[in-house]
Design a protein around this motif. Structure first.
Motif, PDB file in Angstrom:
ATOM      1  N   PRO A 165       0.786  -1.146   0.051  1.00  0.00           N
ATOM      2  CA  PRO A 165      -0.071  -0.039   0.039  1.00  0.00           C
ATOM      3  C   PRO A 165       0.716   1.521  -0.001  1.00  0.00           C
ATOM      4  N   ALA A 166       2.042   1.067   0.438  1.00  0.00           N
ATOM      5  CA  ALA A 166       2.933   2.406   0.602  1.00  0.00           C
ATOM      6  C   ALA A 166       3.173   2.765  -1.054  1.00  0.00           C
ATOM      7  N   LYS A 167       3.520   1.861  -1.897  1.00  0.00           N
ATOM      8  CA  LYS A 167       3.447   2.175  -3.277  1.00  0.00           C
ATOM      9  C   LYS A 167       2.221   3.009  -4.005  1.00  0.00           C
ATOM     10  N   LEU A 168       1.117   2.566  -3.456  1.00  0.00           N
ATOM     11  CA  LEU A 168      -0.150   3.169  -3.984  1.00  0.00           C
ATOM     12  C   LEU A 168      -0.004   4.788  -3.423  1.00  0.00           C
ATOM     13  N   TRP A 169       0.255   5.100  -2.150  1.00  0.00           N
ATOM     14  CA  TRP A 169       0.551   6.356  -1.767  1.00  0.00           C
ATOM     15  C   TRP A 169       1.818   7.162  -2.416  1.00  0.00           C
ATOM     16  N   LEU A 170       2.780   6.507  -2.742  1.00  0.00           N
ATOM     17  CA  LEU A 170       3.798   7.229  -3.501  1.00  0.00           C
ATOM     18  C   LEU A 170       3.361   7.499  -4.921  1.00  0.00           C
ATOM     19  N   ARG A 171       2.632   6.660  -5.611  1.00  0.00           N
ATOM     20  CA  ARG A 171       1.882   6.741  -7.073  1.00  0.00           C
ATOM     21  C   ARG A 171       1.084   8.037  -6.829  1.00  0.00           C
ATOM     22  N   ILE A 172       0.101   7.979  -5.923  1.00  0.00           N
ATOM     23  CA  ILE A 172      -0.969   8.963  -5.851  1.00  0.00           C
ATOM     24  C   ILE A 172      -0.331  10.458  -5.468  1.00  0.00           C
ATOM     25  N   GLY A 173       1.032  10.478  -4.829  1.00  0.00           N
ATOM     26  CA  GLY A 173       1.798  11.656  -4.331  1.00  0.00           C
ATOM     27  C   GLY A 173       2.340  12.248  -5.580  1.00  0.00           C
ATOM     28  N   ARG A 174       2.426  11.590  -6.731  1.00  0.00           N
ATOM     29  CA  ARG A 174       2.916  12.042  -7.966  1.00  0.00           C
ATOM     30  C   ARG A 174       1.803  12.968  -8.921  1.00  0.00           C
ATOM     31  N   PHE A 175       0.637  12.739  -8.433  1.00  0.00           N
ATOM     32  CA  PHE A 175      -0.349  13.306  -9.168  1.00  0.00           C
ATOM     33  C   PHE A 175      -0.803  14.902  -8.464  1.00  0.00           C
ATOM     34  N   SER A 176      -0.273  15.124  -7.381  1.00  0.00           N
ATOM     35  CA  SER A 176      -0.634  16.468  -6.405  1.00  0.00           C
ATOM     36  C   SER A 176       0.418  17.463  -7.039  1.00  0.00           C
TER      37      SER A 176
END
Length: 103
Positions: free
Chosen positions: A92-103
């Protein structure tokens, strides 16, 4: 209300990769995952607010029935913006890393 689906370019690549992966195991399985992905996108078009809200209250998740993947998306006005096809078995940490790229 019907929403319009918009996908980041990477999502089409991820969809293609998943379909090819399953097709390499079985042509029928490839068709099954392709149909499941299309059905999931159709469900999003009709009722995107129905699915699981992530911790940030911006993104949502809809799982692909029968397969270990989920679309991660957000809703903006009458648009559903699909940002990724994420493997649910991934950290799940990878999910949040990827989501962070959209910010």
């Amino acid at each position: 209300m019907i929403y319009e689906i918009l996908k980041y370019d990477i999502v089409d690549d991820e969809i293609e990769d998943v379909i090819l992966y399953y097709e390499n195991n079985s042509y029928q399985l490839g068709l099954k995952v392709e149909n499941a992905l299309e059905e999931t996108l159709d469900n999003l078009e009709r009722n995107p607010e129905h699915y699981f809200n992530l911790e940030d209250n911006i993104h949502r998740r809809i799982t692909i029935e029968g397969f270990p993947y989920a679309f991660i998306y957000s809703i903006l006005d009458n648009y559903v913006i699909v940002k990724m096809l994420f493997p649910q078995l991934e950290d799940p940490a990878k999910l949040w890393l990827r989501i962070g790229r959209f910010s």
